[in-house]
Design a protein around this motif. Sequence first.
Motif, PDB file in Angstrom:
ATOM      1  N   MET A  50       0.877  -1.164   0.098  1.00  0.00           N
ATOM      2  CA  MET A  50       0.001  -0.134  -0.413  1.00  0.00           C
ATOM      3  C   MET A  50       1.146   1.418   0.159  1.00  0.00           C
ATOM      4  O   MET A  50       1.587   1.440   0.612  1.00  0.00           O
ATOM      5  N   THR A  51       0.818   2.276  -1.485  1.00  0.00           N
ATOM      6  CA  THR A  51       1.841   3.122  -1.191  1.00  0.00           C
ATOM      7  C   THR A  51       1.062   4.330  -1.156  1.00  0.00           C
ATOM      8  O   THR A  51       1.382   5.167  -0.741  1.00  0.00           O
ATOM      9  N   ASP A  52      -0.284   4.532  -1.324  1.00  0.00           N
ATOM     10  CA  ASP A  52      -1.207   5.379  -1.233  1.00  0.00           C
ATOM     11  C   ASP A  52      -1.551   6.190   0.559  1.00  0.00           C
ATOM     12  O   ASP A  52      -0.869   5.901   0.934  1.00  0.00           O
ATOM     13  N   HIS A  53      -2.460   7.093   0.672  1.00  0.00           N
ATOM     14  CA  HIS A  53      -2.157   7.285   2.218  1.00  0.00           C
ATOM     15  C   HIS A  53      -2.794   6.288   2.805  1.00  0.00           C
ATOM     16  O   HIS A  53      -3.819   5.405   1.956  1.00  0.00           O
ATOM     17  N   LEU A  54      -2.790   5.586   3.898  1.00  0.00           N
ATOM     18  CA  LEU A  54      -3.168   4.348   4.801  1.00  0.00           C
ATOM     19  C   LEU A  54      -4.384   4.928   5.313  1.00  0.00           C
ATOM     20  O   LEU A  54      -4.841   5.216   5.787  1.00  0.00           O
ATOM     21  N   PRO A  55      -5.422   4.272   5.587  1.00  0.00           N
ATOM     22  CA  PRO A  55      -6.801   4.496   5.235  1.00  0.00           C
ATOM     23  C   PRO A  55      -6.775   4.072   7.090  1.00  0.00           C
ATOM     24  O   PRO A  55      -5.869   3.478   7.612  1.00  0.00           O
ATOM     25  N   LEU A  56      -7.394   4.950   7.487  1.00  0.00           N
ATOM     26  CA  LEU A  56      -7.601   5.058   9.583  1.00  0.00           C
ATOM     27  C   LEU A  56      -8.580   3.743   9.953  1.00  0.00           C
ATOM     28  O   LEU A  56     -10.244   3.810   8.762  1.00  0.00           O
ATOM     29  N   VAL A  57      -8.179   2.737  10.796  1.00  0.00           N
ATOM     30  CA  VAL A  57      -8.765   1.480  11.026  1.00  0.00           C
ATOM     31  C   VAL A  57      -9.284   1.105  12.253  1.00  0.00           C
ATOM     32  O   VAL A  57      -8.596   1.283  12.999  1.00  0.00           O
ATOM     33  N   ASP A  58     -10.378   1.036  12.783  1.00  0.00           N
ATOM     34  CA  ASP A  58     -11.003   1.156  13.844  1.00  0.00           C
ATOM     35  C   ASP A  58     -11.837  -0.410  14.045  1.00  0.00           C
ATOM     36  O   ASP A  58     -13.026  -0.760  14.004  1.00  0.00           O
ATOM     37  N   GLY A  59     -11.536  -1.358  13.906  1.00  0.00           N
ATOM     38  CA  GLY A  59     -12.630  -2.758  13.327  1.00  0.00           C
ATOM     39  C   GLY A  59     -13.486  -2.371  12.289  1.00  0.00           C
ATOM     40  O   GLY A  59     -12.608  -2.461  10.899  1.00  0.00           O
ATOM     41  N   HIS A  60     -14.349  -1.865  12.249  1.00  0.00           N
ATOM     42  CA  HIS A  60     -15.524  -2.360  11.271  1.00  0.00           C
ATOM     43  C   HIS A  60     -15.533  -0.786  10.520  1.00  0.00           C
ATOM     44  O   HIS A  60     -16.047  -0.649   9.798  1.00  0.00           O
ATOM     45  N   ILE A  61     -14.868  -0.063  11.485  1.00  0.00           N
ATOM     46  CA  ILE A  61     -14.895   1.645  11.264  1.00  0.00           C
ATOM     47  C   ILE A  61     -13.596   1.914  10.727  1.00  0.00           C
ATOM     48  O   ILE A  61     -12.382   1.454  10.873  1.00  0.00           O
ATOM     49  N   VAL A  62     -13.937   2.379   9.017  1.00  0.00           N
ATOM     50  CA  VAL A  62     -13.430   2.347   8.062  1.00  0.00           C
ATOM     51  C   VAL A  62     -13.601   3.508   7.368  1.00  0.00           C
ATOM     52  O   VAL A  62     -14.073   3.605   6.980  1.00  0.00           O
ATOM     53  N   TYR A  63     -12.216   4.209   7.489  1.00  0.00           N
ATOM     54  CA  TYR A  63     -12.203   5.603   6.536  1.00  0.00           C
ATOM     55  C   TYR A  63     -11.362   5.428   5.494  1.00  0.00           C
ATOM     56  O   TYR A  63      -9.732   5.104   5.980  1.00  0.00           O
ATOM     57  N   VAL A  64     -11.593   4.973   4.439  1.00  0.00           N
ATOM     58  CA  VAL A  64     -10.380   5.291   3.279  1.00  0.00           C
ATOM     59  C   VAL A  64     -10.181   6.418   2.716  1.00  0.00           C
ATOM     60  O   VAL A  64     -11.269   7.513   2.503  1.00  0.00           O
ATOM     61  N   PRO A  65      -8.889   6.975   2.121  1.00  0.00           N
ATOM     62  CA  PRO A  65      -8.757   8.326   1.420  1.00  0.00           C
ATOM     63  C   PRO A  65      -9.200   8.518   0.018  1.00  0.00           C
ATOM     64  O   PRO A  65      -8.776   7.168  -0.770  1.00  0.00           O
ATOM     65  N   MET A  66      -9.914   9.370  -0.530  1.00  0.00           N
ATOM     66  CA  MET A  66     -10.364   9.026  -2.139  1.00  0.00           C
ATOM     67  C   MET A  66      -8.837  10.440  -2.839  1.00  0.00           C
ATOM     68  O   MET A  66      -9.505  10.546  -3.746  1.00  0.00           O
ATOM     69  N   SER A  67      -7.913  10.101  -2.469  1.00  0.00           N
ATOM     70  CA  SER A  67      -6.627  10.119  -3.198  1.00  0.00           C
ATOM     71  C   SER A  67      -5.659   9.786  -3.576  1.00  0.00           C
ATOM     72  O   SER A  67      -5.614   9.269  -2.112  1.00  0.00           O
ATOM     73  N   GLY A  68      -4.358   9.957  -4.040  1.00  0.00           N
ATOM     74  CA  GLY A  68      -3.173   9.645  -3.757  1.00  0.00           C
ATOM     75  C   GLY A  68      -2.442   9.709  -3.324  1.00  0.00           C
ATOM     76  O   GLY A  68      -2.682  11.133  -2.110  1.00  0.00           O
ATOM     77  N   LYS A  69      -1.148   9.459  -3.201  1.00  0.00           N
ATOM     78  CA  LYS A  69      -0.143  10.171  -1.310  1.00  0.00           C
ATOM     79  C   LYS A  69       0.072  11.625  -1.781  1.00  0.00           C
ATOM     80  O   LYS A  69       1.220  12.215  -1.509  1.00  0.00           O
TER      81      LYS A  69
END
Length: 162
Positions: A1-20
């Motif tokens: 994984m080379t882009d911004h990493l997702p923020l994860v806490d169990g099933h709560i997941v935020y993913v970035p919508m752009s590249g690094k």
Amino acid sequence: MTDHLPLVDGHIVYVPMSGKRSRNPDWVGLHHVEDYSEFAGKATIKTTGGMLLQLNICGMSLQKKVHDGSFMSEFHLGIITNTVRRYGSFKVDSSKAGITNKFIHCSCRFHSLIPRSEEEVHQFWSNLFTVLFNELAKSDVTMSVAKSFRVISSLFNKVRRW
């Protein structure tokens, strides 16, 4: 994984919508997403509340972002589940997981790393601390790497027992 990493806490997941290269990406909570599609640089996201969002996603794959976020969620839950199992039962509430379970049966090289047993979790922590201690020991110029590793390990063990 080379882009911004997702923020994860169990099933709560935020993913970035752009590249690094982007400093301020938009973030989407996969646990709030019911479905999505992508076509010609645009993403259409349907939320669990029934809203439709349209985002520009030039130069990235939404499918890959969802996959990576889902993998990190499953990895996180695998560690928690297998660590807590020795102390009693642990049930993951996936009723509000959104699409974080979309790749649960994926057999890619990332998903093969998800810990499935207590031994695999122990091995993960052991490897992680070894890498961290080696990196810390490299920056300590007053001691040899081996001695620095022993000192850091000793301090860590004291803190862990405390």
